[in-house]
Design a protein around this motif. Sequence first.
Motif, PDB file in Angstrom:
ATOM      1  N   THR A 130      12.357  63.969  88.728  1.00 48.95           N
ATOM      2  CA  THR A 130      13.488  64.420  88.746  1.00 48.95           C
ATOM      3  C   THR A 130      14.316  64.660  87.260  1.00 48.95           C
ATOM      4  OG1 THR A 130      14.150  63.249  90.883  1.00 48.95           O
ATOM      5  CG2 THR A 130      15.970  63.889  89.656  1.00 48.95           C
ATOM      6  N   GLU A 131      13.897  63.765  86.493  1.00 49.11           N
ATOM      7  CA  GLU A 131      14.364  63.763  85.277  1.00 49.11           C
ATOM      8  C   GLU A 131      13.526  65.064  84.406  1.00 49.11           C
ATOM      9  OE1 GLU A 131      16.345  62.842  81.770  1.00 49.11           O
ATOM     10  OE2 GLU A 131      16.531  62.088  83.882  1.00 49.11           O
ATOM     11  N   VAL A 132      12.262  65.265  84.781  1.00 48.25           N
ATOM     12  CA  VAL A 132      11.533  66.196  84.333  1.00 48.25           C
ATOM     13  C   VAL A 132      12.211  67.675  84.533  1.00 48.25           C
ATOM     14  CG1 VAL A 132       9.080  67.652  84.327  1.00 48.25           C
ATOM     15  CG2 VAL A 132       9.111  65.294  84.123  1.00 48.25           C
ATOM     16  N   TYR A 133      12.590  67.823  86.013  1.00 50.23           N
ATOM     17  CA  TYR A 133      13.210  69.091  86.484  1.00 50.23           C
ATOM     18  C   TYR A 133      14.629  69.282  85.588  1.00 50.23           C
ATOM     19  CZ  TYR A 133       9.960  70.371  90.056  1.00 50.23           C
ATOM     20  OH  TYR A 133       8.965  71.015  90.491  1.00 50.23           O
ATOM     21  N   ARG A 134      15.418  68.158  85.529  1.00 50.35           N
ATOM     22  CA  ARG A 134      16.587  68.177  84.866  1.00 50.35           C
ATOM     23  C   ARG A 134      16.423  68.608  83.462  1.00 50.35           C
ATOM     24  NH1 ARG A 134      19.264  65.943  81.331  1.00 50.35           N
ATOM     25  NH2 ARG A 134      17.544  64.288  81.027  1.00 50.35           N
ATOM     26  N   ALA A 135      15.509  68.096  82.827  1.00 50.97           N
ATOM     27  CA  ALA A 135      15.274  68.201  81.300  1.00 50.97           C
ATOM     28  C   ALA A 135      14.754  69.763  81.181  1.00 50.97           C
ATOM     29  CB  ALA A 135      14.179  67.579  80.840  1.00 50.97           C
ATOM     30  N   GLY A 136      13.932  70.302  82.463  1.00 49.95           N
ATOM     31  CA  GLY A 136      13.656  71.679  81.962  1.00 49.95           C
ATOM     32  C   GLY A 136      14.838  72.749  82.410  1.00 49.95           C
ATOM     33  N   ILE A 137      15.739  72.104  83.199  1.00 54.98           N
ATOM     34  CA  ILE A 137      16.939  73.192  83.532  1.00 54.98           C
ATOM     35  C   ILE A 137      17.871  73.110  82.489  1.00 54.98           C
ATOM     36  CG2 ILE A 137      19.235  73.118  84.808  1.00 54.98           C
ATOM     37  CD1 ILE A 137      17.385  72.394  87.297  1.00 54.98           C
ATOM     38  N   GLU A 138      17.897  72.029  81.779  1.00 56.13           N
ATOM     39  CA  GLU A 138      18.943  71.882  80.612  1.00 56.13           C
ATOM     40  C   GLU A 138      18.421  72.445  79.359  1.00 56.13           C
ATOM     41  OE1 GLU A 138      20.354  68.043  79.786  1.00 56.13           O
ATOM     42  OE2 GLU A 138      21.503  67.964  81.750  1.00 56.13           O
ATOM     43  N   SER A 139      16.993  72.704  79.389  1.00 53.86           N
ATOM     44  CA  SER A 139      16.512  73.120  78.131  1.00 53.86           C
ATOM     45  C   SER A 139      16.799  74.773  78.076  1.00 53.86           C
ATOM     46  CB  SER A 139      14.781  73.012  78.208  1.00 53.86           C
ATOM     47  OG  SER A 139      14.104  73.798  79.120  1.00 53.86           O
ATOM     48  N   VAL A 140      16.909  75.408  79.083  1.00 56.23           N
ATOM     49  CA  VAL A 140      17.231  76.766  78.969  1.00 56.23           C
ATOM     50  C   VAL A 140      18.535  76.958  78.111  1.00 56.23           C
ATOM     51  CG1 VAL A 140      17.688  78.805  80.431  1.00 56.23           C
ATOM     52  CG2 VAL A 140      15.894  77.132  81.217  1.00 56.23           C
ATOM     53  N   HIS A 141      18.496  77.779  77.241  1.00 53.86           N
ATOM     54  CA  HIS A 141      19.534  77.810  76.473  1.00 53.86           C
ATOM     55  C   HIS A 141      20.942  78.373  77.211  1.00 53.86           C
ATOM     56  CE1 HIS A 141      22.152  79.244  72.888  1.00 53.86           C
ATOM     57  NE2 HIS A 141      21.262  78.410  72.269  1.00 53.86           N
ATOM     58  N   PRO A 142      22.102  77.673  76.885  1.00 58.03           N
ATOM     59  CA  PRO A 142      23.472  78.035  77.606  1.00 58.03           C
ATOM     60  C   PRO A 142      23.584  79.293  77.622  1.00 58.03           C
ATOM     61  CG  PRO A 142      23.579  76.111  76.216  1.00 58.03           C
ATOM     62  CD  PRO A 142      22.372  76.659  75.693  1.00 58.03           C
ATOM     63  N   SER A 143      23.495  80.132  76.737  1.00 56.85           N
ATOM     64  CA  SER A 143      23.833  81.487  76.471  1.00 56.85           C
ATOM     65  C   SER A 143      23.027  82.446  77.708  1.00 56.85           C
ATOM     66  CB  SER A 143      23.289  82.182  75.249  1.00 56.85           C
ATOM     67  OG  SER A 143      21.696  82.207  75.107  1.00 56.85           O
ATOM     68  N   GLN A 144      22.020  81.825  78.247  1.00 59.13           N
ATOM     69  CA  GLN A 144      21.274  82.723  79.444  1.00 59.13           C
ATOM     70  C   GLN A 144      22.232  82.342  80.673  1.00 59.13           C
ATOM     71  OE1 GLN A 144      18.263  84.061  79.712  1.00 59.13           O
ATOM     72  NE2 GLN A 144      18.363  83.861  77.318  1.00 59.13           N
TER      73      GLN A 144
END
Length: 125
Positions: free
Chosen positions: A7-21
Amino acid sequence: MYTAYVTEVYRAGIESVHPSQRMAARSLGLSYAQTMTHVILPQAIRRVVPPLLNDFIGLQKDTAIITVIGLTEAIAQAGFYSNDFFSYAGYTVAAIFFVILTIPFARFTDHLIKKREQRERAQLV
């Protein structure tokens, strides 16, 4: 325990996408669900595959995933074999079997990490 890691890996992956996207997708009129499914998640999934494979390797080492390939079960079967036939060959076979399963997963994970790093470096240039 591994569920929390995954779950933490998925959360970190989603948050790693730049907010501008996210902002760009929303400015194009995409809903939140469309933004997640068409913009954020495809980028995040590419980033989380190597850590998930690392977690899978750790899971394989820590538990008996399937009775046939689990380390604990392999050692137990080797013990039964050595008790029945007074030979320690079962332990050797169990160790070789475990190494044969673990090393390719580790190499594949390293390969995916290297490819991702090369892609990220190419985008920076």
